[in-house]
Scaffold this motif. Structure first.
Motif, short mmCIF file in Angstrom:
data_model
loop_
_atom_site.label_atom_id
_atom_site.label_comp_id
_atom_site.label_asym_id
_atom_site.label_seq_id
_atom_site.Cartn_x
_atom_site.Cartn_y
_atom_site.Cartn_z
N GLU A 131 0.82 -1.21 0.00
CA GLU A 131 0.00 0.00 0.00
C GLU A 131 0.85 1.26 0.00
OE1 GLU A 131 -2.58 -0.31 3.30
OE2 GLU A 131 -3.66 -2.04 2.49
N CYS A 132 2.17 1.08 0.02
CA CYS A 132 3.05 2.24 0.12
C CYS A 132 3.25 2.85 -1.26
CB CYS A 132 4.38 1.81 0.72
SG CYS A 132 5.59 3.12 0.74
N ALA A 133 3.07 4.16 -1.34
CA ALA A 133 3.21 4.83 -2.63
C ALA A 133 4.67 5.18 -2.92
CB ALA A 133 2.38 6.10 -2.65
N VAL A 134 5.55 4.92 -1.98
CA VAL A 134 6.96 5.32 -2.10
C VAL A 134 7.04 6.81 -2.44
CG1 VAL A 134 9.23 4.55 -2.85
CG2 VAL A 134 7.30 3.02 -3.04
N CYS A 135 6.28 7.58 -1.66
CA CYS A 135 6.27 9.01 -1.91
C CYS A 135 7.37 9.69 -1.12
CB CYS A 135 4.93 9.59 -1.53
SG CYS A 135 4.58 9.41 0.22
N LEU A 136 8.00 8.99 -0.20
CA LEU A 136 9.15 9.48 0.56
C LEU A 136 8.78 10.51 1.60
CD1 LEU A 136 11.65 9.91 -2.31
CD2 LEU A 136 11.82 8.27 -0.49
N GLN A 137 7.48 10.75 1.79
CA GLN A 137 7.10 11.76 2.78
C GLN A 137 7.59 11.36 4.17
OE1 GLN A 137 5.87 14.68 2.36
NE2 GLN A 137 5.74 14.39 0.17
N VAL A 188 4.08 8.63 10.58
CA VAL A 188 2.73 8.09 10.42
C VAL A 188 1.76 9.20 10.03
CG1 VAL A 188 0.85 7.01 11.68
CG2 VAL A 188 3.18 6.24 12.05
N GLU A 189 1.98 10.38 10.60
CA GLU A 189 1.07 11.47 10.31
C GLU A 189 1.11 11.90 8.86
OE1 GLU A 189 1.07 14.95 13.05
OE2 GLU A 189 1.11 13.29 14.49
N VAL A 190 2.30 11.88 8.26
CA VAL A 190 2.39 12.39 6.89
C VAL A 190 2.02 11.34 5.87
CG1 VAL A 190 4.12 14.11 7.41
CG2 VAL A 190 4.83 11.82 6.71
N CYS A 191 1.91 10.10 6.27
CA CYS A 191 1.68 9.05 5.29
C CYS A 191 0.28 9.20 4.71
CB CYS A 191 1.83 7.67 5.94
SG CYS A 191 1.62 6.36 4.74
N ASP A 192 0.23 9.46 3.43
CA ASP A 192 -1.04 9.75 2.78
C ASP A 192 -1.87 8.48 2.62
OD1 ASP A 192 -2.77 11.52 1.72
OD2 ASP A 192 -2.07 11.21 -0.35
#
Ligand code: SF4
Ligand code: SF4
Lengths: 249, 343
Positions: A58-64, A117-121
């Motif tokens: 489920e991870c978008a690998v957005c690096l946030q 955890v907070e930034v994970c979209d």
């Protein structure tokens, strides 16, 4: 005097009442509130704030998360999927476009601040039981959440490198073509300038025009190739690639 | 004094020391368990297997290994001396406690008088500890301890006077011997209800004497940190602790000896007569004495986990305005009773 004896009576009777209450608790033998911790462990809620966990699919690998981490301990790496590869949908509803080949957290350095955890979209990174973070060695504190097997990771890396080389070649070719076009343009301009004082010849501009047309045709062709079916190794369009970061961090 | 006398004396003190160590270990464990169960907790559960029975032993071993810290600004000789005075006063008081018909250090003819006198020495030790620590909380604790122990000596002395007057002797064995033959002959039940009142006054005042809740002002964990022994660590602290728990048993033992029949069983058929077997007679006597003392110890602990601490003025109010008049009236009535019935 009556007040004096009343006080004494009050003192004695309240002491007896208090002793009765504590006696009841003493010999009630009801289950004590104590939990004998290592022997019995409380059932925790599923997302108890205890340990980080990342669902790789489920991870978008957005690096946030890696950027948010104040101690920079999220070590992640992703590889862009092929255009035609289907990695399924993310919880946000968008298609997953990146392979997560590495997602390591060194819990011995984690301060459990929860910023990641907070930034994970996509909410793929979340808190989870069990509550005990203790291990016997430091190595055990190092947790990996990427699910792709090592040989597949190798293949992806090789594929990515190949793609890069190809892209670099193509870029070089494009550059060369652009340079050639420029040169042709310059030559044409020069020729025109030279021709101007002489009679206005129709041949020179015609030749230049055909040159430019060819060059223009080449540029869209380069960016179009990925959309063409049957060319799996074609590189991405440069505009929609945030590619340098995944490899770097 | 011959060598044999010296040997007997040393054996006696060693026996007392061993006994109070065991009592303190058991009492600290029961204190923890009782407080825990009154709070619906469990208390120590792990050490030693069965309900953490070895926890106190482990703590003692730990205390033995601890560094003996003496504050820089402390009055060093007094600071070092204080725990010894407190502990030796306690041990010295145990010498006249009648554990059995022959299990008594020495049956002084002024036994109870000696006991009251020697246990007052503890005040000096505690005041010394509070003063020498050079710490305001410790000094407060020491002062409070001294004031409350000296005040409560008076009701204690007056209530002890009741059985002394009834029996007509100061010797511990005489006092115990007068209560033989079943629980209805015990000191508490003679001259009803006056000896009973004396017993209650004695028991409550003795709580103040040994600095137990609700009269634990000298320690006052929440205000004075730990009172007079706040600066002590390691073995010296352990000595104060040992003395405190030994004193609890001491006052319970005095109550048992004077009011609750001493080493006599509640029913005479539960005893073994001295003629048939002297050793067994003493052991059974010891059993009854120790178990009665332990029951009183439990009541002390039960009270501790029931009642909140009194203020200093309330404490003095209880002593001077309630215990003292009651004891005086008690002494007057009982002496009148004795005079009237004897003539
Ligand atoms: S909880 Fe805080 S320290 Fe731990 S990985 Fe997340 S952002 Fe970093
Ligand atoms: S923020 Fe969430 S979705 Fe983005 S890389 Fe981190 S874990 Fe993956």
């Amino acid at each position: 005097m009556a007040g004096y004896f009343k006080d004494i009576w009050l003192g004695v009777s309240t002491v007896l009442i208090g002793m009765h209450i504590t006696f009841k608790h003493w010999f009630k033998f009801k289950k004590a509130v104590t939990i004998q911790y290592p022997h019995e462990i409380l059932e925790m809620n599923e997302r108890t704030r205890a340990h980080l966990f990342n669902v790789a699919d489920e991870c978008a690998v957005c690096l946030q998360c890696a950027r948010a981490c104040p101690v920079d301990i999220i070590d992640m790496q992703g590889i862009r999927a092929d255009k035609d590869e289907d990695l399924g949908l993310l919880p946000t509803g968008k298609p997953k476009r990146m392979h997560l080949i590495k997602f390591d957290i060194d819990f011995s350095k984690c301060v459990y601040c929860g910023l990641c955890v907070e930034v994970c979209d996509t909410k793929s990174l979340h808190w989870r039981a069990p509550v005990e973070p203790c291990t016997f060695t430091r190595e055990e504190m190092y947790k990996s959440f990427a699910t792709i097997p090592p040989d597949e990771v190798e293949r992806l890396i090789a594929f990515d490198a190949e793609r890069k080389v190809k892209k670099a070649e193509e870029m070089a070719a494009k550059k060369a073509a652009a340079a050639a076009a420029k040169a042709a343009k310059a030559a044409k301009a020069k020729a025109e300038a030279e021709a101007k004082p002489a009679e206005a010849g129709a041949d020179a501009p015609k030749a230049a025009k055909s040159d430019v047309g060819e060059e223009k045709k080449e540029t869209p062709a380069a960016s179009d190739t990925p959309e063409k079916p049957g060319t799996p190794d074609s590189p991405d369009a440069p505009e929609n690639t945030p590619k340098p970061e995944p490899d770097k961090s | 004094m011959t060598w044999l006398d010296l040997l007997i004396a040393v054996a006696c003190v060693a026996g007392v020391l061993g006994f109070i160590s065991v009592v303190a270990l058991v009492a600290i464990w029961t204190e923890r368990k009782i407080s825990a169960h009154i709070h619906d907790r469990l208390g120590p559960m792990e050490t030693g297997g069965f309900h953490g029975w070895a926890q106190t032993i482990a703590d003692m071993v730990k205390l033995l290994q601890k560094e003996d810290i003496i504050p820089d600004a402390a009055d060093k000789p007094l600071f070092k001396l204080a725990p010894y005075i407190v502990l030796s006063a306690t041990i010295a008081s145990f010498v006249v406690l009648p554990f059995g018909a022959h299990l008594i250090g020495t049956d002084l003819n002024i036994g109870i008088y000696y006991l009251v006198a020697i246990s007052s020495l503890e005040v000096a030790g505690i005041l010394m500890a509070g003063w020498a620590s050079n710490n305001k909380w410790a000094l407060f604790g020491g002062m409070r301890s001294a004031s409350q122990m000296i005040s409560f000596e008076i009701p204690i002395g007056l209530s002890l006077l009741i059985p002394i007057m009834i029996v007509g002797s100061l010797s511990m064995q005489d006092l115990v011997g007068a209560q033989a033959g079943g629980f209805w002959n015990w000191g508490v039940f003679s001259h009803l209800p006056f000896a009973m009142i004396a017993f209650i006054v004695y028991f409550w005042a003795s709580l103040a004497e040994v600095n137990r809740t609700p009269f634990d002002l000298p320690e006052g964990e929440s205000e004075l940190v730990a009172g007079f022994h706040v600066e002590y660590s390691g073995m010296r602290f352990a000595m104060f602790f040992l003395a405190e728990f030994a004193n609890m048993f001491l006052v319970a033992g005095v109550a048992v000896a004077l009011f609750l029949g001493g080493w006599h069983a509640p029913f005479s058929f539960l005893e073994i007569s001295a003629e048939s077997n002297v050793i067994l007679h003493n052991l059974v006597g010891f059993f009854w004495f120790a178990s009665k003392g332990m029951v009183l110890l439990f009541i002390q602990q039960w009270l501790r986990w029931t009642l909140p601490r009194l203020r200093v003025d309330q404490l003095m109010h209880v002593c001077w305005k309630i215990f003292l008049p009651f004891s005086f009236v008690n002494v007057l009535i009982v002496s009148l009773w004795i005079v009237l019935t004897q003539s």
